[in-house]
Design a protein around this motif. Structure first.
Motif, mmCIF file in Angstrom:
data_model
loop_
_atom_site.group_PDB
_atom_site.id
_atom_site.type_symbol
_atom_site.label_atom_id
_atom_site.label_comp_id
_atom_site.label_asym_id
_atom_site.label_seq_id
_atom_site.Cartn_x
_atom_site.Cartn_y
_atom_site.Cartn_z
ATOM 1 N N ILE A 1 7.625 12.247 -0.380
ATOM 2 C CA ILE A 1 7.403 10.943 0.259
ATOM 3 C C ILE A 1 6.456 11.085 1.452
ATOM 4 O O ILE A 1 5.573 10.265 1.658
ATOM 5 N N ASN B 1 -6.090 -1.186 -3.222
ATOM 6 C CA ASN B 1 -5.431 0.115 -3.130
ATOM 7 C C ASN B 1 -4.761 0.553 -4.435
ATOM 8 O O ASN B 1 -4.114 1.598 -4.474
ATOM 9 N N GLY C 1 2.897 11.558 0.078
ATOM 10 C CA GLY C 1 2.413 10.310 -0.511
ATOM 11 C C GLY C 1 2.088 9.256 0.530
ATOM 12 O O GLY C 1 1.095 8.544 0.412
ATOM 13 N N SER C 2 2.915 9.170 1.575
ATOM 14 C CA SER C 2 2.747 8.121 2.584
ATOM 15 C C SER C 2 1.373 8.151 3.252
ATOM 16 O O SER C 2 0.855 7.113 3.652
ATOM 17 N N THR D 1 0.835 -1.200 0.000
ATOM 18 C CA THR D 1 0.000 0.000 0.000
ATOM 19 C C THR D 1 0.872 1.254 0.000
ATOM 20 O O THR D 1 0.616 2.205 -0.750
ATOM 21 N N TRP D 2 1.919 1.225 0.816
ATOM 22 C CA TRP D 2 2.825 2.390 0.898
ATOM 23 C C TRP D 2 3.501 2.635 -0.455
ATOM 24 O O TRP D 2 3.587 3.776 -0.905
ATOM 25 N N SER E 1 2.369 1.846 -3.413
ATOM 26 C CA SER E 1 1.380 2.407 -4.354
ATOM 27 C C SER E 1 1.215 3.905 -4.138
ATOM 28 O O SER E 1 0.964 4.656 -5.063
ATOM 29 N N ARG E 2 1.371 4.340 -2.890
ATOM 30 C CA ARG E 2 1.184 5.752 -2.569
ATOM 31 C C ARG E 2 2.413 6.587 -2.912
ATOM 32 O O ARG E 2 2.290 7.729 -3.350
ATOM 33 N N VAL E 3 3.592 6.016 -2.673
ATOM 34 C CA VAL E 3 4.809 6.826 -2.693
ATOM 35 C C VAL E 3 5.573 6.778 -4.025
ATOM 36 O O VAL E 3 6.082 7.803 -4.489
ATOM 37 N N PHE F 1 -3.316 -5.035 -2.369
ATOM 38 C CA PHE F 1 -2.732 -4.272 -3.469
ATOM 39 C C PHE F 1 -3.808 -3.885 -4.490
ATOM 40 O O PHE F 1 -3.862 -2.736 -4.943
ATOM 41 N N MET G 1 -4.713 4.003 -5.702
ATOM 42 C CA MET G 1 -3.793 4.983 -5.108
ATOM 43 C C MET G 1 -2.717 5.399 -6.111
ATOM 44 O O MET G 1 -2.243 6.526 -6.084
ATOM 45 N N ILE G 2 -2.313 4.452 -6.989
ATOM 46 C CA ILE G 2 -1.266 4.758 -7.966
ATOM 47 C C ILE G 2 -1.743 5.902 -8.865
ATOM 48 O O ILE G 2 -1.011 6.860 -9.123
ATOM 49 N N VAL H 1 -1.120 -0.093 7.589
ATOM 50 C CA VAL H 1 -1.844 -0.199 6.307
ATOM 51 C C VAL H 1 -2.606 1.095 6.020
ATOM 52 O O VAL H 1 -2.545 1.627 4.912
ATOM 53 N N LEU I 1 -1.437 9.730 1.874
ATOM 54 C CA LEU I 1 -2.513 10.102 0.958
ATOM 55 C C LEU I 1 -3.640 9.066 1.006
ATOM 56 O O LEU I 1 -3.386 7.868 1.002
ATOM 57 N N SER J 1 -2.016 9.155 -6.646
ATOM 58 C CA SER J 1 -0.709 9.719 -6.301
ATOM 59 C C SER J 1 -0.051 10.367 -7.511
ATOM 60 O O SER J 1 0.514 11.451 -7.406
#
Lengths: 111, 234
Positions: free
Chosen positions: B102, B79, B105-106, A18-19, A21-23, B76, B82-83, B49, B108, B86
């Motif tokens: 970072i 989520n 994003g962490s 998950t991290w 995908s975010r970062v 995955f 999220m890609i 998470v 979001l 972001s």
């Protein structure tokens, strides 16, 4: 207070994917120039994602069948949309939404 | 929402979304408690998470003893949107440091993404990490606390649903969707409506054949393509 290895490893693994995908997108966008067409494509993301999240919450999806409407959610959405158009205030929209849903459930509407 | 991007503005802007976090967080805590999760497990799930719908799915799968790779894959997929979010949000922070990127994003989420995009529409594309970190950290703290309160009080609270609190999050998406549509003056309202229509139709079609989370992501991607085509045709 306890946690077993299986649960801990699961949480850790889920947290990592998950991290990432975010970062990772932030790191890539920061270091590379994004082509103009991609930027234009991305400019549609907010409206598209929010519409999709709304749909996910008012419909029920079952594999191999057409989605059905969750009537309580759909009914509560009507005054909520009205509140959005009239007030344009997120706080009022949320409060109207909560009260509408409470009323829908209290009177067993659409169930 | 005004065009200030200060700490105070961040606090003020995030408040309406907190109702949603509290409603869903408490509901999650109750579910976790009835699944016999310890407070430590709930806390770690929230802290590590930090994702509403994924946490519900992970909890169900842990209870049924699914293999770890299967659970990670599900998290995955849920989520994966999220890609897209972001990548879209990162445009506004290209000039800030890698560390700042970072950090943003962490934390979001669907909600802070939507809030940030609404803010960007009001400020004509100006966002900074002070404003964003404020909303992100408040949202994160309130989410974790709400989950823990739900887990602690699980036996006392009958059902947070009867109060309509769980609908706060849907109401928020409705509000943010509408405000987003009307705030972007550079784009015709007819184009925005077409994008929404494409989402609805494609989501229903994909949803029949695919997993809901994949259908959600694909319908959003389809609608973005459609938006480009429709706008070019104008």
């Amino acid at each position: 207070m306890e946690i077993n290895t299986y649960t801990f490893l699961t949480i850790l693994g889920c947290g990592i994917v998950t991290w990432l995908s975010r970062v990772v997108p932030f790191i890539l966008v920061k270091n590379f120039t994004i082509p103009k067409p991609v930027i234009r494509f991305l400019s549609f993301v907010p409206v598209a994602i929010m519409a999709a999240l709304f749909i996910e919450n008012v419909l029920v999806f079952k594999p191999g069948q057409w989605a059905t409407i969750q009537w309580p959610q759909m009914l509560a959405s009507i005054p909520t949309f009205a509140a959005a158009i009239i007030s344009k205030s997120l706080m009022i929209i949320c409060v109207v939404g909560i009260v509408s849903m409470a009323l829908v459930r209290f009177f067993h509407l659409g169930m | 929402m005004n065009s200030d991007i200060t700490f105070q503005a961040g606090v003020k802007d995030v408040i309406p979304t907190l109702l949603g976090y509290i409603g869903v967080g408490v509901a999650y805590g109750v579910v976790a408690q009835t699944s016999n999760f310890s407070l430590l497990t709930v806390a770690l799930l929230c802290l590590i998470v930090y994702a509403g719908s994924a946490q519900f799915a992970i909890t169900t799968m842990i209870v049924s003893g699914s293999p770890i790779p299967a659970i990670i894959m599900s998290a995955f997929l849920i989520n994966s949107r999220m890609i897209l979010m972001s990548t879209s949000m990162a445009q506004y922070f290209k000039n800030e440091s890698l560390k700042a990127n970072i950090a943003i994003g962490s934390l979001l989420t669907d909600e802070t993404f939507a809030l940030g995009m609404n803010k960007a529409a009001v400020t004509h594309g100006k966002l900074n990490s002070k404003w964003f970190n404020t909303t992100n950290v408040i949202a994160y703290s309130v989410w974790c606390l709400s989950c823990l309160v739900g887990a602690l009080a699980g036996k006392l609270i009958s059902d947070p649903k009867t109060l309509g609190l769980d609908f706060a999050i849907v109401a928020m998406f409705i509000g943010l969707l509408y405000l987003q549509m009307i705030s972007d003056r550079r784009r015709k309202l007819s184009v925005q409506f077409s994008v929404v229509l494409v989402v609805i139709i494609s989501f229903i079609i994909y949803g029949r054949f695919l997993n809901t989370e994949i259908a959600l992501l694909l319908s959003a991607l389809t609608a973005c393509f459609a938006g480009m085509v429709i706008e070019n045709g104008d």
